[in-house]
Design a protein around this motif. Sequence first.
Motif, PDB file in Angstrom:
ATOM      1  N   LEU A 193       0.853  -1.214  -0.155  1.00  0.00           N
ATOM      2  CA  LEU A 193      -0.020   0.180   0.009  1.00  0.00           C
ATOM      3  C   LEU A 193       0.781   1.343   0.110  1.00  0.00           C
ATOM      4  CD1 LEU A 193      -1.389   0.930   3.281  1.00  0.00           C
ATOM      5  CD2 LEU A 193       0.255  -1.281   3.130  1.00  0.00           C
ATOM      6  N   ALA A 194       0.258   2.441  -0.337  1.00  0.00           N
ATOM      7  CA  ALA A 194       1.071   3.655  -0.336  1.00  0.00           C
ATOM      8  C   ALA A 194       0.225   4.657   0.202  1.00  0.00           C
ATOM      9  CB  ALA A 194       1.284   4.015  -1.617  1.00  0.00           C
ATOM     10  N   SER A 195      -0.835   5.336  -0.413  1.00  0.00           N
ATOM     11  CA  SER A 195      -1.435   6.492   0.217  1.00  0.00           C
ATOM     12  C   SER A 195      -2.211   6.264   1.532  1.00  0.00           C
ATOM     13  CB  SER A 195      -2.498   6.931  -0.867  1.00  0.00           C
ATOM     14  OG  SER A 195      -3.494   6.225  -1.249  1.00  0.00           O
ATOM     15  N   GLY A 196      -2.565   5.133   1.769  1.00  0.00           N
ATOM     16  CA  GLY A 196      -3.319   4.720   2.953  1.00  0.00           C
ATOM     17  C   GLY A 196      -2.238   4.945   4.261  1.00  0.00           C
ATOM     18  N   VAL A 197      -1.459   5.170   4.148  1.00  0.00           N
ATOM     19  CA  VAL A 197      -0.370   5.608   5.116  1.00  0.00           C
ATOM     20  C   VAL A 197       0.484   6.705   4.965  1.00  0.00           C
ATOM     21  CG1 VAL A 197       1.825   5.041   6.486  1.00  0.00           C
ATOM     22  CG2 VAL A 197       0.011   3.261   6.036  1.00  0.00           C
ATOM     23  N   ALA A 198       1.232   6.967   3.675  1.00  0.00           N
ATOM     24  CA  ALA A 198       1.810   8.061   3.455  1.00  0.00           C
ATOM     25  C   ALA A 198       1.091   9.423   3.124  1.00  0.00           C
ATOM     26  CB  ALA A 198       2.536   7.665   1.841  1.00  0.00           C
ATOM     27  N   LYS A 199      -0.255   9.049   2.891  1.00  0.00           N
ATOM     28  CA  LYS A 199      -1.102  10.454   2.833  1.00  0.00           C
ATOM     29  C   LYS A 199      -1.806  10.612   4.010  1.00  0.00           C
ATOM     30  CE  LYS A 199      -2.496  11.746  -1.505  1.00  0.00           C
ATOM     31  NZ  LYS A 199      -2.953  11.520  -2.753  1.00  0.00           N
ATOM     32  N   ALA A 200      -1.789   9.637   4.819  1.00  0.00           N
ATOM     33  CA  ALA A 200      -2.456  10.023   6.220  1.00  0.00           C
ATOM     34  C   ALA A 200      -2.136  11.089   7.132  1.00  0.00           C
ATOM     35  CB  ALA A 200      -2.620   8.550   6.946  1.00  0.00           C
ATOM     36  N   ASP A 201      -3.303  11.841   7.719  1.00  0.00           N
ATOM     37  CA  ASP A 201      -2.696  12.782   8.479  1.00  0.00           C
ATOM     38  C   ASP A 201      -2.213  12.259   9.907  1.00  0.00           C
ATOM     39  OD1 ASP A 201      -4.452  14.709   6.959  1.00  0.00           O
ATOM     40  OD2 ASP A 201      -6.183  14.288   8.273  1.00  0.00           O
ATOM     41  N   ASP A 202      -2.328  11.191  10.111  1.00  0.00           N
ATOM     42  CA  ASP A 202      -1.362  10.433  11.285  1.00  0.00           C
ATOM     43  C   ASP A 202      -1.075   9.102  10.724  1.00  0.00           C
ATOM     44  OD1 ASP A 202      -0.507   9.469  13.431  1.00  0.00           O
ATOM     45  OD2 ASP A 202      -1.856  10.324  14.843  1.00  0.00           O
ATOM     46  N   PRO A 203       0.158   9.095  10.242  1.00  0.00           N
ATOM     47  CA  PRO A 203       0.536   7.838   9.675  1.00  0.00           C
ATOM     48  C   PRO A 203       0.729   6.776  10.855  1.00  0.00           C
ATOM     49  CG  PRO A 203       1.880   9.468   8.670  1.00  0.00           C
ATOM     50  CD  PRO A 203       0.986  10.180   9.774  1.00  0.00           C
ATOM     51  N   ARG A 204       1.159   7.129  11.900  1.00  0.00           N
ATOM     52  CA  ARG A 204       1.049   5.862  13.073  1.00  0.00           C
ATOM     53  C   ARG A 204      -0.244   5.407  13.393  1.00  0.00           C
ATOM     54  NH1 ARG A 204       4.786   5.203  17.108  1.00  0.00           N
ATOM     55  NH2 ARG A 204       6.112   6.613  16.456  1.00  0.00           N
ATOM     56  N   THR A 205      -1.266   6.046  13.496  1.00  0.00           N
ATOM     57  CA  THR A 205      -2.800   5.679  13.780  1.00  0.00           C
ATOM     58  C   THR A 205      -3.030   4.784  12.569  1.00  0.00           C
ATOM     59  OG1 THR A 205      -3.157   7.546  15.192  1.00  0.00           O
ATOM     60  CG2 THR A 205      -5.009   6.321  14.039  1.00  0.00           C
ATOM     61  N   ALA A 206      -2.760   5.449  11.351  1.00  0.00           N
ATOM     62  CA  ALA A 206      -3.107   4.575  10.260  1.00  0.00           C
ATOM     63  C   ALA A 206      -2.383   3.083  10.071  1.00  0.00           C
ATOM     64  CB  ALA A 206      -2.791   5.349   8.844  1.00  0.00           C
ATOM     65  N   LEU A 207      -1.327   2.986  10.427  1.00  0.00           N
ATOM     66  CA  LEU A 207      -0.474   1.859  10.569  1.00  0.00           C
ATOM     67  C   LEU A 207      -0.965   0.910  11.645  1.00  0.00           C
ATOM     68  CD1 LEU A 207       3.203   3.069  10.084  1.00  0.00           C
ATOM     69  CD2 LEU A 207       2.092   1.296   8.698  1.00  0.00           C
ATOM     70  N   GLU A 208      -1.341   1.495  12.895  1.00  0.00           N
ATOM     71  CA  GLU A 208      -1.816   0.786  14.027  1.00  0.00           C
ATOM     72  C   GLU A 208      -3.159   0.089  13.777  1.00  0.00           C
ATOM     73  OE1 GLU A 208       0.085   3.200  17.917  1.00  0.00           O
ATOM     74  OE2 GLU A 208      -1.915   3.689  16.962  1.00  0.00           O
ATOM     75  N   ASP A 209      -4.073   0.909  12.946  1.00  0.00           N
ATOM     76  CA  ASP A 209      -5.357   0.431  12.371  1.00  0.00           C
ATOM     77  C   ASP A 209      -5.336  -0.818  11.648  1.00  0.00           C
ATOM     78  OD1 ASP A 209      -6.561   2.161  14.153  1.00  0.00           O
ATOM     79  OD2 ASP A 209      -7.156   3.704  12.665  1.00  0.00           O
ATOM     80  N   LEU A 210      -4.036  -0.581  10.718  1.00  0.00           N
ATOM     81  CA  LEU A 210      -3.866  -1.534   9.599  1.00  0.00           C
ATOM     82  C   LEU A 210      -3.517  -2.900   9.980  1.00  0.00           C
ATOM     83  CD1 LEU A 210      -3.727  -1.085   6.363  1.00  0.00           C
ATOM     84  CD2 LEU A 210      -1.182  -1.210   6.752  1.00  0.00           C
ATOM     85  N   VAL A 211      -2.734  -2.968  11.246  1.00  0.00           N
ATOM     86  CA  VAL A 211      -2.587  -4.293  11.541  1.00  0.00           C
ATOM     87  C   VAL A 211      -3.278  -4.755  13.076  1.00  0.00           C
ATOM     88  CG1 VAL A 211      -0.066  -3.872  11.003  1.00  0.00           C
ATOM     89  CG2 VAL A 211      -0.577  -3.085  13.242  1.00  0.00           C
ATOM     90  N   ALA A 212      -4.158  -3.859  13.534  1.00  0.00           N
ATOM     91  CA  ALA A 212      -4.624  -4.304  14.511  1.00  0.00           C
ATOM     92  C   ALA A 212      -5.431  -5.684  14.519  1.00  0.00           C
ATOM     93  CB  ALA A 212      -5.741  -3.134  15.001  1.00  0.00           C
ATOM     94  N   PRO A 213      -5.912  -5.923  13.532  1.00  0.00           N
ATOM     95  CA  PRO A 213      -6.597  -7.163  13.392  1.00  0.00           C
ATOM     96  C   PRO A 213      -5.822  -8.486  13.043  1.00  0.00           C
ATOM     97  CG  PRO A 213      -7.542  -5.699  11.784  1.00  0.00           C
ATOM     98  CD  PRO A 213      -6.339  -4.768  12.223  1.00  0.00           C
ATOM     99  N   LEU A 214      -4.510  -8.212  13.033  1.00  0.00           N
ATOM    100  CA  LEU A 214      -3.727  -9.326  12.935  1.00  0.00           C
ATOM    101  C   LEU A 214      -2.943  -9.865  14.379  1.00  0.00           C
ATOM    102  CD1 LEU A 214      -1.587  -7.961   9.856  1.00  0.00           C
ATOM    103  CD2 LEU A 214      -3.511  -9.739   9.659  1.00  0.00           C
ATOM    104  N   ASP A 215      -3.473  -9.117  15.448  1.00  0.00           N
ATOM    105  CA  ASP A 215      -2.829  -9.191  16.772  1.00  0.00           C
ATOM    106  C   ASP A 215      -3.675 -10.659  17.091  1.00  0.00           C
ATOM    107  OD1 ASP A 215      -1.130  -7.395  16.604  1.00  0.00           O
ATOM    108  OD2 ASP A 215      -2.392  -5.952  17.714  1.00  0.00           O
TER     109      ASP A 215
END
Length: 215
Positions: A193-215
């Motif tokens: 992916l690219a814009s979902g993180v790179a263009k996010a207002d808060d990339p950290r939160t976007a990444l956390e939301d992205l991997v949260a279901p994998l825990d």
Amino acid sequence: MFVLVNLKAYPCDPVAVAEAAADVAGDTEATVAVAPQAADLARVADTGVTTYAQHVSPNGHGSHTGSTLAESVADNGAVGTLLNHSEARRKLADIDGSLDAAARADLDTVVCANNPEQVAAAAALGPDAVAVEPPELIGTGTPVSQADPDVVEDAVDAAAAVDPSVDVYCGAGISTGDDVVAAEELGASGVLLASGVAKADDPRTALEDLVAPLD
């Protein structure tokens, strides 16, 4: 699950994204990698995040102005490279040459492809992974797993028929944790992916939301 964030040439802070990715990766079983522009490779790698180049050239040292040498990429901390992204398409012979260059530098490789037929052709060249990315969905926020899940399943089958050792990643429109789960359920072992993180207002939160279901 492998999550590769391509920063393209977006006006984001590559080090801040990399630091966030490194922290998020430490809190999950997923591997989170970042692919910055070539000029930022060393700074990104210094954060400790898994670092990929956006491309490597097929040539080695010599009179090749403008090349991105696999050896230089590795010297600057990258452990892998993307190849043949839809925004930087290459002929099969050039992809093959770049794969050879990456192998010389001990870089992992992800070859992008538009459809299952191209996935099969790319898998035949022996990369570590192929990423299926219908170009019409890139940057739309509509994941291929939702728009056309058969493309992902067919890509997984196509790669397995050629070389079962080649992983298949799902790209184009990935932006949420649900997208990652859907890709995994369709047989993909990673996402691009690219814009979902790179263009996010808060990339950290976007990444956390992205991997949260994998825990």
